[in-house]
Design an enzyme around this catalytic site. Structure first.
Site, PDB file in Angstrom:
ATOM      1  CE  LYS A 112      -0.918 -18.860  45.251  1.00  0.00           C
ATOM      2  NZ  LYS A 112      -1.781 -17.473  45.175  1.00  0.00           N
ATOM      3  CB  ALA A 113      -2.082 -18.574  38.772  1.00  0.00           C
ATOM      4  CB  ALA A 114      -2.907 -14.006  41.013  1.00  0.00           C
ATOM      5  CD  GLU A 115      -5.296 -17.456  44.915  1.00  0.00           C
ATOM      6  OE1 GLU A 115      -4.582 -18.608  45.019  1.00  0.00           O
ATOM      7  OE2 GLU A 115      -4.546 -16.355  45.287  1.00  0.00           O
ATOM      8  N   GLY A 123       6.313 -11.234  43.044  1.00  0.00           N
ATOM      9  CA  GLY A 123       5.353 -10.548  43.850  1.00  0.00           C
ATOM     10  C   GLY A 123       5.802  -9.486  45.057  1.00  0.00           C
ATOM     11  CD  GLU A 170       9.799  -9.517  38.791  1.00  0.00           C
ATOM     12  OE1 GLU A 170       9.601  -8.311  39.598  1.00  0.00           O
ATOM     13  OE2 GLU A 170       9.007  -9.652  37.948  1.00  0.00           O
ATOM     14  CB  CYS A 186       7.595  -4.900  39.696  1.00  0.00           C
ATOM     15  SG  CYS A 186       7.691  -6.012  38.195  1.00  0.00           S
TER      16      CYS A 186
END
Length: 477
Positions: free
Chosen positions: A178-181, A230, A252, A286
């Protein structure tokens, strides 16, 4: 301007690209202008169940494929990825905002990560233990944990997806990503390079309503491993979901990296390295160096040099060749960073910043000097182009102040003192430490954090181990 045509991707399920069937859709925007690029169709509940069904079927086959073949297939996928670097980099800059040079570099890093994992597939070893009984043997085996649910963010969508894809597939697992929209097209282009070399269903790509997707995937008995990069709040939530269903999870999470600059440091070299590293991807990393603890004897010179270098940065659209820093990824991120700067200045910090374009989601690269230790920026992760500097009088004081924070991902030290290196390496509460450099994340070494920055590692043999289970066998003839 880019000549690459931008289109939001479909979902990859069972080896086929198909439109999402959710009633909700999302608009993907260009952060440099705020203008819409395209509309993204999301996964419905039926799409999620189909992905789970096919990932289980694919795993039963893929787990039996010899390691040398898994390696070869992944390496062919990496070759396709490298051939398509320019197109993928343009897509990434359009949807995420980072400079084209940074986008090309990220694509190369993603390829390196998957290549390393592909090679590591041939080095998953068990061991033989001396037997306690005659005519017997004791052995330890490693085998793939099972279908993986992976969640990757928008700040480094290629690299942070590649860490999950490479390890899972090399280990013999199937994976639902599920990748970032916010950054769908670049990840889809990378995944397509791998998918063309893999059996159907080994890799699947979803976009959807995050809460719906995470609930469906983690609760399913099909999924045996969860991996997430995230924010801390979302990481806590996914950890709770995973614990409820007894799923192994790698987290992470956020970072607020301390930089300890000792009195013997080369100021010019330190500033040059740290300004590059801090403002890469508009500070949305990050592991970005953020809290600078500087020996009081050189503090004034350091702040002057860092402030001048910050003001000299060329800020603009990522597609422009002269741009050194692009916009932040969204209007929400822009507002959050500007609010943190304002609250920290109100608390007593002294800002050093430059002008930025009015259109788009730009935030001026900013140094906050003379920051009170209780200012918001000392405890809240900026996740934007903001650095803060405070002086210290002793190394013990610097280490204590650096550790006075819930995060523990990366840290940096600049000194030639062996005593300082030994003290900081033992006492600084971080998962990765760079001394006189920036290298805290490479494919062959573990990357992960402590405290609120998560647990578990990606990359290195530890990252491969995250996708493996262990079995002991005692055989008596």
């Amino acid at each position: 301007m880019s000549t690459v045509l931008y289109r939001c991707p479909e979902l990859l399920i069972g080896g086929e690209w198909r439109p999402g069937r959710h009633e909700q859709r999302l608009v993907v925007r260009n952060p440099a202008t705020g203008e819409p690029l395209d509309e993204l169709r999301l996964a419905s509940a039926d799409d999620l169940q189909l992905a789970l069904q096919t990932t289980q079927q694919a795993f039963e086959h893929w787990r039996q494929v010899p390691a040398h073949e898994r390696c070869a297939r992944l390496e062919r996928g990496v070759a396709r990825l490298r051939e398509n670097t320019e197109r993928i980099a343009h897509l990434l800059t359009l949807e995420q905002g980072k400079t084209l040079a940074e986008a090309r570099m990220e694509c190369a890093m993603a390829a390196d990560l998957i290549k390393w994992y592909a090679e590591e597939a041939r080095r998953v070893y068990g061991r033989v233990i001396p037997a306690r009984l005659p005519n017997s043997r004791m052995e330890v085996f490693k085998f793939p944990v099972g279908p993986v649910a992976a969640f990757s963010p928008w700040n480094f969508p290629l690299v942070l997806s590649a860490r999950k894809l490479g390890g899972a597939i090399a280990a013999g697992c199937s994976i639902v990503l599920k990748a970032a929209e916010e950054t769908p097209a670049s990840v889809a282009a990378m995944v397509d390079c791998l998918n063309q070399e893999l059996p159907p269903g080994v890799v699947q790509l979803l976009y959807g309503v995050p809460a719906e997707v995470s609930q469906a995937l983690i609760a399913s008995p099909v999924v045996r491993k969860v991996t997430f990069t995230g924010s801390v709040p979302v990481g806590r939530h996914l950890a709770e979901l995973s614990a409820r269903h007894l799923k192994r999870i790698t987290l992470e999470l956020g970072g607020h990296a301390p930089v300890i600059v000792c009195g013997d440091a080369d100021i010019a070299r330190t500033v040059n390295l740290m300004v590059q590293h801090k403002f890469r991807n508009a500070g949305q990393a990050c592991l970005a160096p953020t809290r600078f603890f500087v020996d009081r004897r050189i503090y004034g010179d350091f702040v002057d040099a860092f402030g001048a270098a910050t003001q000299a940065l060329r800020v603009g659209a990522g597609m422009a060749a002269e741009t050194q820093m692009g916009p932040v990824a969204s209007a929400r991120r822009q507002a959050a960073v500007q609010d943190l700067i304002a609250r920290s200045v109100a608390a007593g910090a002294r800002p050093v910043a430059s002008a930025v374009p009015e259109a788009g989601y730009f935030v001026a690269p900013t140094l906050l000097a003379d920051v009170p230790l209780d200012a918001p920026v000392m405890s809240e992760e900026p996740f934007g182009p903001v650095a803060c500097a405070v002086p210290f009088d002793s190394l013990d004081q610097a280490i204590a102040q650096a550790n006075h924070n819930p995060y523990g991902l990366a840290g940096y030290l600049f000194t030639d003192s062996a005593k300082a290196i030994l003290a900081v390496s033992e006492r600084l509460e971080v998962g990765s430490l760079a001394v006189n450099g920036m290298g805290v994340s490479v494919p062959e070494a573990p990357f992960g954090g402590v405290k609120d920055s998560g647990y578990g590692s990606e990359s290195g043999t530890e990252g491969m181990e995250a996708f493996l289970d262990t079995k002991f066998m005692h055989y008596v003839a």
